[in-house]
Write an enzyme that holds these catalytic residues in place. Structure first.
Site, PDB file in Angstrom:
ATOM      1  N   ARG A   1     -12.661  13.551   8.837  1.00  0.00           N
ATOM      2  CA  ARG A   1     -13.725  14.459   8.391  1.00  0.00           C
ATOM      3  C   ARG A   1     -15.087  13.848   8.734  1.00  0.00           C
ATOM      4  O   ARG A   1     -15.176  12.686   9.120  1.00  0.00           O
ATOM      5  CB  ARG A   1     -13.647  14.618   6.874  1.00  0.00           C
ATOM      6  CG  ARG A   1     -13.820  13.291   6.160  1.00  0.00           C
ATOM      7  CD  ARG A   1     -13.919  13.385   4.656  1.00  0.00           C
ATOM      8  NE  ARG A   1     -14.372  12.132   4.083  1.00  0.00           N
ATOM      9  CZ  ARG A   1     -13.615  11.076   3.823  1.00  0.00           C
ATOM     10  NH1 ARG A   1     -12.316  11.121   4.092  1.00  0.00           N
ATOM     11  NH2 ARG A   1     -14.130   9.975   3.319  1.00  0.00           N
TER      12      ARG A   1
ATOM     13  N   LYS B   1     -18.492   3.827  -2.252  1.00  0.00           N
ATOM     14  CA  LYS B   1     -19.568   3.147  -1.540  1.00  0.00           C
ATOM     15  C   LYS B   1     -20.898   3.399  -2.242  1.00  0.00           C
ATOM     16  O   LYS B   1     -21.139   4.500  -2.742  1.00  0.00           O
ATOM     17  CB  LYS B   1     -19.624   3.657  -0.097  1.00  0.00           C
ATOM     18  CG  LYS B   1     -18.388   3.262   0.703  1.00  0.00           C
ATOM     19  CD  LYS B   1     -18.272   4.046   1.989  1.00  0.00           C
ATOM     20  CE  LYS B   1     -16.927   3.752   2.661  1.00  0.00           C
ATOM     21  NZ  LYS B   1     -16.579   4.788   3.647  1.00  0.00           N
TER      22      LYS B   1
ATOM     23  N   HIS C   1     -16.067  -4.275   5.168  1.00  0.00           N
ATOM     24  CA  HIS C   1     -15.584  -2.951   5.562  1.00  0.00           C
ATOM     25  C   HIS C   1     -16.518  -2.396   6.634  1.00  0.00           C
ATOM     26  O   HIS C   1     -17.676  -2.127   6.361  1.00  0.00           O
ATOM     27  CB  HIS C   1     -15.540  -2.039   4.335  1.00  0.00           C
ATOM     28  CG  HIS C   1     -15.002  -0.678   4.637  1.00  0.00           C
ATOM     29  ND1 HIS C   1     -14.820   0.286   3.687  1.00  0.00           N
ATOM     30  CD2 HIS C   1     -14.594  -0.117   5.790  1.00  0.00           C
ATOM     31  CE1 HIS C   1     -14.327   1.373   4.247  1.00  0.00           C
ATOM     32  NE2 HIS C   1     -14.188   1.147   5.520  1.00  0.00           N
TER      33      HIS C   1
ATOM     34  N   ASN D   1     -10.394   8.379   8.948  1.00  0.00           N
ATOM     35  CA  ASN D   1     -10.802   9.590   8.240  1.00  0.00           C
ATOM     36  C   ASN D   1     -11.090  10.674   9.269  1.00  0.00           C
ATOM     37  O   ASN D   1     -11.820  10.434  10.227  1.00  0.00           O
ATOM     38  CB  ASN D   1     -12.060   9.332   7.425  1.00  0.00           C
ATOM     39  CG  ASN D   1     -11.822   8.257   6.397  1.00  0.00           C
ATOM     40  OD1 ASN D   1     -10.844   8.279   5.672  1.00  0.00           O
ATOM     41  ND2 ASN D   1     -12.698   7.277   6.358  1.00  0.00           N
TER      42      ASN D   1
ATOM     43  N   LYS E   1       0.831  -1.213   0.000  1.00  0.00           N
ATOM     44  CA  LYS E   1       0.000   0.000   0.000  1.00  0.00           C
ATOM     45  C   LYS E   1       0.859   1.253   0.000  1.00  0.00           C
ATOM     46  O   LYS E   1       1.905   1.289   0.653  1.00  0.00           O
ATOM     47  CB  LYS E   1      -0.894   0.038   1.247  1.00  0.00           C
ATOM     48  CG  LYS E   1      -1.911  -1.078   1.324  1.00  0.00           C
ATOM     49  CD  LYS E   1      -2.787  -0.928   2.558  1.00  0.00           C
ATOM     50  CE  LYS E   1      -3.879  -1.987   2.567  1.00  0.00           C
ATOM     51  NZ  LYS E   1      -4.780  -1.829   3.731  1.00  0.00           N
TER      52      LYS E   1
HETATM   53  C1  MV4 Z   1      -6.847  -4.217   2.338  1.00  0.00           C
HETATM   54  C2  MV4 Z   1      -7.557  -5.285   1.741  1.00  0.00           C
HETATM   55  C3  MV4 Z   1      -7.173  -6.568   2.077  1.00  0.00           C
HETATM   56  N1  MV4 Z   1      -6.156  -6.764   2.951  1.00  0.00           N
HETATM   57  N2  MV4 Z   1      -5.852  -4.467   3.207  1.00  0.00           N
HETATM   58  C4  MV4 Z   1      -8.927  -0.723  -0.175  1.00  0.00           C
HETATM   59  C5  MV4 Z   1      -8.895   0.759   0.027  1.00  0.00           C
HETATM   60  C6  MV4 Z   1      -8.071   1.016   1.226  1.00  0.00           C
HETATM   61  N3  MV4 Z   1      -8.719   1.983   2.047  1.00  0.00           N
HETATM   62  C7  MV4 Z   1      -7.915  -0.305   1.894  1.00  0.00           C
HETATM   63  N4  MV4 Z   1      -8.357  -1.306   0.984  1.00  0.00           N
HETATM   64  C8  MV4 Z   1      -8.145  -2.635   1.200  1.00  0.00           C
HETATM   65  N5  MV4 Z   1      -7.157  -2.935   2.076  1.00  0.00           N
HETATM   66  C9  MV4 Z   1      -5.537  -5.716   3.483  1.00  0.00           C
HETATM   67  N6  MV4 Z   1      -4.519  -5.946   4.341  1.00  0.00           N
HETATM   68  C10 MV4 Z   1      -8.598  -4.987   0.857  1.00  0.00           C
HETATM   69  C11 MV4 Z   1      -8.897  -3.666   0.579  1.00  0.00           C
HETATM   70  C12 MV4 Z   1     -10.009  -3.447  -0.304  1.00  0.00           C
HETATM   71  C13 MV4 Z   1     -11.209  -2.858   0.155  1.00  0.00           C
HETATM   72  C14 MV4 Z   1     -11.349  -2.401   1.471  1.00  0.00           C
HETATM   73  C15 MV4 Z   1     -12.506  -1.813   1.901  1.00  0.00           C
HETATM   74  C16 MV4 Z   1     -13.576  -1.687   1.028  1.00  0.00           C
HETATM   75  C17 MV4 Z   1     -13.463  -2.103  -0.252  1.00  0.00           C
HETATM   76  C18 MV4 Z   1     -12.284  -2.699  -0.727  1.00  0.00           C
HETATM   77  C19 MV4 Z   1     -12.185  -3.132  -2.052  1.00  0.00           C
HETATM   78  C20 MV4 Z   1     -11.013  -3.692  -2.493  1.00  0.00           C
HETATM   79  C21 MV4 Z   1      -9.924  -3.842  -1.622  1.00  0.00           C
END
Ligand code: MV4
Length: 441
Positions: free
Chosen positions: A278, A223, A194, A276, A144
């Site tokens: 905000r 979302k 999430h 976040n 990331k």
């Molecule tokens: C992740 C994950 C799986 N494993 N981290 C996507 C946006 C960012 N804010 C964090 N995200 C993710 N982090 C780990 N260690 C999968 C995602 C992710 C995701 C997270 C929340 C809502 C939708 C998503 C869609 C694809 C991937």
């Protein structure tokens, strides 16, 4: 419009700022004063710090509410406000900066007791560090961008052979998108949900946690549907998590409304991913279930009110609320659909709230986010909220532009949604399985 509503409740006069593309927008009409701050392009208007500050100085305002998006999580803007003697309705600049640096945020919250995923010890500085961290936490892993968010600069790595190419891609994308190639590494969670906790802090160590929201129904990190509470969090988990989030943010001395985001794995374990700083788009579902006006709370806290005078604790969750984000977009292709709304009829009934600045004859400009309305349904339980949402969607008339109303109607009728049987891959699967057909409108 939402901020003006909160100010009117508090007897506070308002000044709206608008771009040339938003001259006829409703917030311009409903504010006590309004100033044009530049052309349609947001870099020249809504993101133009000197233009916003000049408007604030000309009208001699006490405070600026940054809304969501635009400058709402820009620590430099919060600093300029302070230097100009204007209250920024948000956290201290240092807090915004800390939470904007995702790897620092992760370490900071781990330090104050929140669960984080196994991952690299700080930033990944070399190929060797990446290899060591990945074999430490075990594959699959995710890389990331430290300055990231919204999914950009993220790379999923299934096996060791893919690690170094993916690392370089992530670093490159991060450098291009965020002017910083810094990345870190985490254990990857497959099919996560999430879930995010809503907080209010007064900056003096007093923090209230207003339950959680389920935000797994999304497409490409946008979302579509949010709800409060999450159908996957039981009472014991909620009370334990609310307590941990409260203790953590008290130690940070958090000020303002904020959201602590977690991923939930198949075992129901929650892991912090981001915070976040905000107010968020989906705040109304929490307001419906807690009875707390979060925007009013933000303003009162920024004005120096202690938390106890803003929310009465314990905050109780009562009933269930669901929000559908109505976007100006083609429901089949998801392409933005700007233009003039020719007909507009908004349903009003028991348990229904509509947050919007759209109306008949208004123009949705192509320059900004495609969100045109938030339809929120409240019920004593989740099923009553779903039923009311279906009724409201069926009666909602928007003509002249395409909207996402048809996809919401189909999701509300999907047994997997009704049974709360979904994760963050739900919309992708829903589309692949051709559950989405041509809408009526
Ligand atoms: C992740 C994950 C799986 N494993 N981290 C996507 C946006 C960012 N804010 C964090 N995200 C993710 N982090 C780990 N260690 C999968 C995602 C992710 C995701 C997270 C929340 C809502 C939708 C998503 C869609 C694809 C991937």
């Amino acid at each position: 419009m939402r901020v003006i509503a909160a100010c009117k409740d508090l007897g506070i006069r308002t000044v709206a700022v608008y771009s040339e593309a938003d001259r006829t927008s409703l917030h311009v009409r409903f504010a006590d004063e309004a100033l044009c701050i530049g052309p349609a392009k947001s870099a020249d208007s809504y993101l133009n710090i000197p233009a916003v500050i000049s408007a604030a100085e000309i009208t001699d305002v006490d405070a600026i509410h940054p809304g969501y998006g635009f400058l709402s999580e820009n620590p430099g803007f919060a600093e300029v406000c302070a230097m100009s003697g204007i209250t920024f309705i948000g956290p201290r600049p240092e807090t915004i900066r800390l939470m904007g640096e995702k790897e620092q945020a992760r370490r900071a919250v781990a330090e104050v007791g929140l669960p984080v995923l196994p991952g690299s010890n700080g930033l990944v500085k070399s190929d060797d560090e990446a290899r060591a961290a990945a074999s430490d936490v075990g594959y699959p892993v995710i890389i990331k961008a430290a300055a990231g968010g919204g999914g950009r600069g993220m790379r999923f790595v299934r096996e060791p052979a893919d690690l170094i190419p993916m690392l370089h891609q992530a670093q490159h994308e991060a450098a291009v998108s965020f002017q910083s190639g810094d990345v870190y590494l985490e254990k990857y969670i497959e099919r996560p949900r999430h879930i995010e906790f809503q907080v209010l802090g007064d900056g003096e160590g007093n923090v209230a946690v207003l339950g959680e929201r389920e935000c797994s129904i999304q497409r490409r990190h946008q979302k579509l549907i949010e709800e409060c509470p999450s159908p996957r969090i039981d009472l014991a988990t909620r009370s334990m998590m609310c307590q941990r989030v409260c203790a953590a943010l008290s130690q940070i001395g958090y000020a303002n409304a904020g959201t602590v985001e977690f991923l939930m794995d198949d075992d129901g374990q929650l892991y912090f991913i981001e915070m976040n700083t905000r107010i968020q788009v989906e705040h109304p579902v929490t307001e419906m279930v807690t009875g707390v006006d979060l925007v009013k709370a933000q303003i009162l806290i920024a004005g120096g009110e202690p938390l106890w005078s803003v929310v009465s604790e314990p905050v109780e969750l009562r009933g269930h609320a669901i929000e559908c984000r109505i976007n100006a977009e083609n429901p089949e292709t998801f392409a933005p659909s700007a233009g003039r709304i020719t007909k507009f009829y908004a349903p009003g009934m028991t348990g229904i709230r509509l947050d919007t600045a759209a109306c008949a004859e208004c123009v949705i400009p192509p320059y900004y986010d495609s969100l045109v309305a938030k339809l929120i349904a409240y019920g004593r339980d989740r099923m009553e909220a779903i039923t009311r949402m279906q009724r409201a969607l069926d009666l909602f008339v928007v003509e002249g532009i395409h909207t996402s109303i048809p996809i919401h109607q189909q999701i509300m009728a999907d047994p997997d949604f009704v049974l709360a049987n979904f994760d963050t891959n739900y919309v992708k699967k829903f589309i692949q399985e051709q559950k989405v057909g041509a809408g009526k409108r």
